[in-house]
Write a protein that holds these residues in place. Structure first.
Motif, PDB file in Angstrom:
ATOM      1  N   PRO A 288       0.815  -1.342   0.179  1.00  0.00           N
ATOM      2  CA  PRO A 288      -0.043  -0.026   0.066  1.00  0.00           C
ATOM      3  C   PRO A 288       0.983   1.446  -0.009  1.00  0.00           C
ATOM      4  N   VAL A 289       2.054   1.262   0.930  1.00  0.00           N
ATOM      5  CA  VAL A 289       2.710   2.431   0.956  1.00  0.00           C
ATOM      6  C   VAL A 289       3.444   2.691  -0.594  1.00  0.00           C
ATOM      7  N   TYR A 290       3.683   1.668  -1.032  1.00  0.00           N
ATOM      8  CA  TYR A 290       4.456   1.680  -2.512  1.00  0.00           C
ATOM      9  C   TYR A 290       3.443   2.212  -3.523  1.00  0.00           C
ATOM     10  N   ILE A 291       1.954   1.797  -3.582  1.00  0.00           N
ATOM     11  CA  ILE A 291       1.027   2.209  -4.519  1.00  0.00           C
ATOM     12  C   ILE A 291       0.728   3.591  -3.996  1.00  0.00           C
ATOM     13  N   ALA A 292       0.852   4.204  -2.838  1.00  0.00           N
ATOM     14  CA  ALA A 292       0.547   5.528  -2.371  1.00  0.00           C
ATOM     15  C   ALA A 292       1.844   6.392  -3.073  1.00  0.00           C
ATOM     16  N   GLN A 293       3.007   5.942  -3.072  1.00  0.00           N
ATOM     17  CA  GLN A 293       4.147   6.670  -3.533  1.00  0.00           C
ATOM     18  C   GLN A 293       4.135   6.818  -5.162  1.00  0.00           C
ATOM     19  N   ILE A 294       3.728   6.009  -5.862  1.00  0.00           N
ATOM     20  CA  ILE A 294       3.721   5.888  -7.250  1.00  0.00           C
ATOM     21  C   ILE A 294       2.363   6.680  -7.558  1.00  0.00           C
ATOM     22  N   SER A 295       1.277   6.874  -6.826  1.00  0.00           N
ATOM     23  CA  SER A 295       0.221   7.460  -7.185  1.00  0.00           C
ATOM     24  C   SER A 295       0.390   9.200  -6.436  1.00  0.00           C
ATOM     25  N   GLY A 296       1.217   9.295  -5.778  1.00  0.00           N
ATOM     26  CA  GLY A 296       1.480  10.718  -5.267  1.00  0.00           C
ATOM     27  C   GLY A 296       0.477  11.211  -4.098  1.00  0.00           C
ATOM     28  N   VAL A 297       0.330  10.012  -3.260  1.00  0.00           N
ATOM     29  CA  VAL A 297      -0.735  10.141  -2.274  1.00  0.00           C
ATOM     30  C   VAL A 297      -0.227  10.301  -1.019  1.00  0.00           C
ATOM     31  N   HIS A 298      -0.176  11.182  -0.222  1.00  0.00           N
ATOM     32  CA  HIS A 298       0.512  11.513   0.843  1.00  0.00           C
ATOM     33  C   HIS A 298      -0.144  10.652   2.168  1.00  0.00           C
ATOM     34  N   LEU A 299       0.366   9.771   2.849  1.00  0.00           N
ATOM     35  CA  LEU A 299      -0.202   8.933   3.814  1.00  0.00           C
ATOM     36  C   LEU A 299       0.489   9.674   5.252  1.00  0.00           C
ATOM     37  N   SER A 300      -0.680   9.763   6.090  1.00  0.00           N
ATOM     38  CA  SER A 300      -0.255  10.552   7.421  1.00  0.00           C
ATOM     39  C   SER A 300      -0.010   9.581   8.264  1.00  0.00           C
ATOM     40  N   VAL A 301       0.358  10.055   9.611  1.00  0.00           N
ATOM     41  CA  VAL A 301       0.935   9.199  10.598  1.00  0.00           C
ATOM     42  C   VAL A 301      -0.292   8.361  10.979  1.00  0.00           C
ATOM     43  N   LEU A 302      -1.463   8.920  11.197  1.00  0.00           N
ATOM     44  CA  LEU A 302      -2.536   8.051  11.325  1.00  0.00           C
ATOM     45  C   LEU A 302      -2.980   6.858  10.324  1.00  0.00           C
ATOM     46  N   ASP A 303      -2.595   7.361   9.184  1.00  0.00           N
ATOM     47  CA  ASP A 303      -2.954   6.224   8.155  1.00  0.00           C
ATOM     48  C   ASP A 303      -1.963   5.125   8.118  1.00  0.00           C
ATOM     49  N   VAL A 304      -0.704   5.626   8.624  1.00  0.00           N
ATOM     50  CA  VAL A 304       0.464   4.622   8.677  1.00  0.00           C
ATOM     51  C   VAL A 304       0.020   3.656   9.861  1.00  0.00           C
ATOM     52  N   MET A 305      -0.270   4.156  11.248  1.00  0.00           N
ATOM     53  CA  MET A 305      -0.638   3.595  12.271  1.00  0.00           C
ATOM     54  C   MET A 305      -1.991   2.500  12.029  1.00  0.00           C
ATOM     55  N   ALA A 306      -2.947   3.114  11.353  1.00  0.00           N
ATOM     56  CA  ALA A 306      -3.861   2.187  11.132  1.00  0.00           C
ATOM     57  C   ALA A 306      -3.600   1.090  10.245  1.00  0.00           C
ATOM     58  N   LEU A 307      -2.610   1.477   9.195  1.00  0.00           N
ATOM     59  CA  LEU A 307      -2.345   0.305   8.252  1.00  0.00           C
ATOM     60  C   LEU A 307      -1.320  -0.790   9.059  1.00  0.00           C
ATOM     61  N   GLY A 308      -0.665  -0.429  10.097  1.00  0.00           N
ATOM     62  CA  GLY A 308       0.157  -1.422  10.822  1.00  0.00           C
ATOM     63  C   GLY A 308      -0.856  -2.289  11.715  1.00  0.00           C
ATOM     64  N   VAL A 309      -1.778  -1.524  12.416  1.00  0.00           N
ATOM     65  CA  VAL A 309      -2.623  -2.089  13.119  1.00  0.00           C
ATOM     66  C   VAL A 309      -3.487  -3.284  12.362  1.00  0.00           C
ATOM     67  N   ALA A 310      -4.016  -2.732  11.263  1.00  0.00           N
ATOM     68  CA  ALA A 310      -4.810  -3.771  10.223  1.00  0.00           C
ATOM     69  C   ALA A 310      -3.858  -4.891   9.712  1.00  0.00           C
TER      70      ALA A 310
END
Length: 491
Positions: free
Chosen positions: A378-400
């Motif tokens: 998901p982080v790779y897809i966000a990087q190539i799509s130019g989407v910025h992930l917030s700290v909360l997004d990263v934390m939610a992704l880690g828990v999920a």
């Protein structure tokens, strides 16, 4: 003489190594011949047969090994082993998640790759949410029918429904239009009336072994059987003999696994349409995932083993090479389970009670390799799509990622479905996933090797703590069930 003895003792392992190398060589050489799909299917046929045979043994092996393993333990030992096992698996998964995040944010593979989409996101697809996946995990833990759990599991899917206009201007009816179009009669002509569609969640069953539900049932069955004492002796002996018969079949199947490994690897390499192009497009993504899997397999898990046992962890790796090569060929932790148990008991001398308690759980719960890919993608897809992930997004992704990796099935390509759910729920495009899917045949095998290695290290750690001296002895000897075998002979 010593060399001859060594070769004779490791002939199966040597044959498997040779077959893996030959599979890669044959696959790369035969790609130049542009073989037809039918020819590739014939090359893959022996491997498919071996996969079917291994999958056939999963159900009786899990049922017999879990029931006898838990029935052999007293309640105190089983509770400690269960807590230790789950703590180990959850800890390694969390570490794997952290490694994945660290590497993907340091390397930034999405800012270096320029992949070309090989497909478009379907407008007729609605991915289940992370909550749906967690609820599916809980539901599958408690199947409503133990027989159906052996052949199917439940999942949540979303069905597209629309309000279709009827004769009255204000009358609408909700109809399922996921796979059909509704035509409404109006003024003698067929017209299609549509309003805003809605997606309705529905629980469906899919073919496939519900391993989680079966593990829970067998664990409870074995615990109750162990408390019955002499009353449950006949039932215990039945499952013990079933276990021995199943392992005997496993030993027979293992002699044809070299052919299966060769066939599966060669067939997969031949089936990829543009191998070099795929590697070029997502080279940095593959490098990031491989780095994470390497660190988890070669550094983290051995370091945990070394700290807890003060023993050489790579001696464990040498003892399970056969299982790792089988994982490379089958791309399935579940299909590798029979070979994994055999290697741990035969080569590592792990007590059968421990191996047949820890390894079936690990084949389902311990998905360190999948956890790394689940957060990197998901982080790779966000990087190539130019989407910025917030700290909360990263934390939610880690828990999920931690929760869903535990429920990821130990079968080929299971992680891809979970990744699509992550992308859809984070608002990221899913069209790029098709490029990653084209190379998942390779990544999946590396993930499986990581998972199997972690399972065996966990079993070896438990062997050290619970059977390091004669105080605990064999769990079989401590069980209230076994008595003098002569009594059974007299009966």
């Amino acid at each position: 003489m010593a060399l001859k003895t060594c070769l004779k003792a490791n002939i199966l392992l040597i044959l498997t190594v040779i077959s893996a190398v030959m599979g890669v060589t044959i696959g790369l050489l035969f790609r130049q011949l542009h073989l037809s799909p039918d020819t590739i299917l014939l090359i893959s046929l022996p491997g498919d047969i071996v996969m079917r045979m291994l999958n056939m043994l999963i159900l009786p092996l899990i049922v017999a090994s879990m029931i006898t393993g838990i029935a052999n333990m007293d309640s105190n030992s089983s509770g400690k082993m269960g807590l230790f096992t789950m703590a180990y698996y959850i800890s390694t998964t969390v570490i794997a998640i952290c490694i994945g995040f660290a590497l993907v944010f340091i390397i930034k593979p999405g800012l270096r790759d320029t992949p070309t989409s090989s497909g478009t996101q379907s407008e007729e697809f609605h991915a289940p949410s992370a909550v749906d996946m967690i609820l599916d995990l809980i539901k599958n833990l408690f199947p409503d029918n133990i027989v159906s759990a052996a052949i199917q599991s439940s999942h949540t899917v979303y069905v597209k429904e629309e309000f279709v206009k009827k004769e009255s201007p204000d009358e609408y009816v909700l109809q399922n239009v996921t796979n059909s179009t509704f035509l409404v009669e109006s003024d003698g002509r067929n017209t299609t009336e549509e309003r805003n569609p809605i997606w309705t969640p529905k629980t469906v069953t899919r073919p496939g072994f519900n391993v989680l539900g079966m593990l829970v049932y067998c664990a409870v069955f074995g615990a109750v059987l162990g408390k019955l004492g002499d009353k449950g002796r006949v039932v215990f002996k039945f499952f013990e003999e079933l276990n021995e018969i199943t392992m005997g079949i496993v030993h027979l199947v293992m002699w044809i696994t070299p052919i299966g490994v060769l066939s599966l690897i060669a067939g997969k390499i031949l089936s990829v349409s543009d191998l070099a192009g795929m590697v070029h497009h997502i080279g940095m993504f593959l490098a990031t995932c491989m780095a994470g899997l390497f660190v988890q397999t070669i550094v983290v898990i051995p370091l945990i083993y070394l700290i807890l046992t003060r023993k050489n962890p790579f001696m464990v790796t040498l003892g399970i090479v056969q299982a790792l090569l089988t994982a490379l060929g089958t791309n399935s932790s579940a299909a590798t389970l029979p070979v994994t148990i055999d290697c741990c008991e035969k080569n590592l001398k792990i007590d059968r009670t421990i191996s047949r308690f820890v390894l079936p759980i690990g084949a389902t719960v311990n998905m360190d390799g999948a956890a790394i890919v689940l957060v990197v993608t998901p982080v790779y897809i966000a990087q190539i799509s130019g989407v910025h992930l917030s700290v909360l997004d990263v934390m939610a992704l880690g828990v999920a990622g931690t929760l869903t990796s535990i429920g990821t099935a130990g079968i080929p390509n299971a992680a891809i479905v979970t990744i699509m759910v992550f992308l859809a729920n984070m608002g990221l495009p899913t069209n790029e996933i098709y490029i990653i899917f084209a190379m998942d045949w390779f990544l999946g095998r590396m993930r499986t090797i990581t998972n199997v290695n972690g399972d065996c290290m966990g079993a070896a750690i438990l062997q050290h703590f619970f059977h390091q001296d004669g105080s605990n002895g064999s769990a079989y000897e401590n069980s209230p069930l076994p008595q003098d075998e002569r009594e059974m002979e007299e009966v």
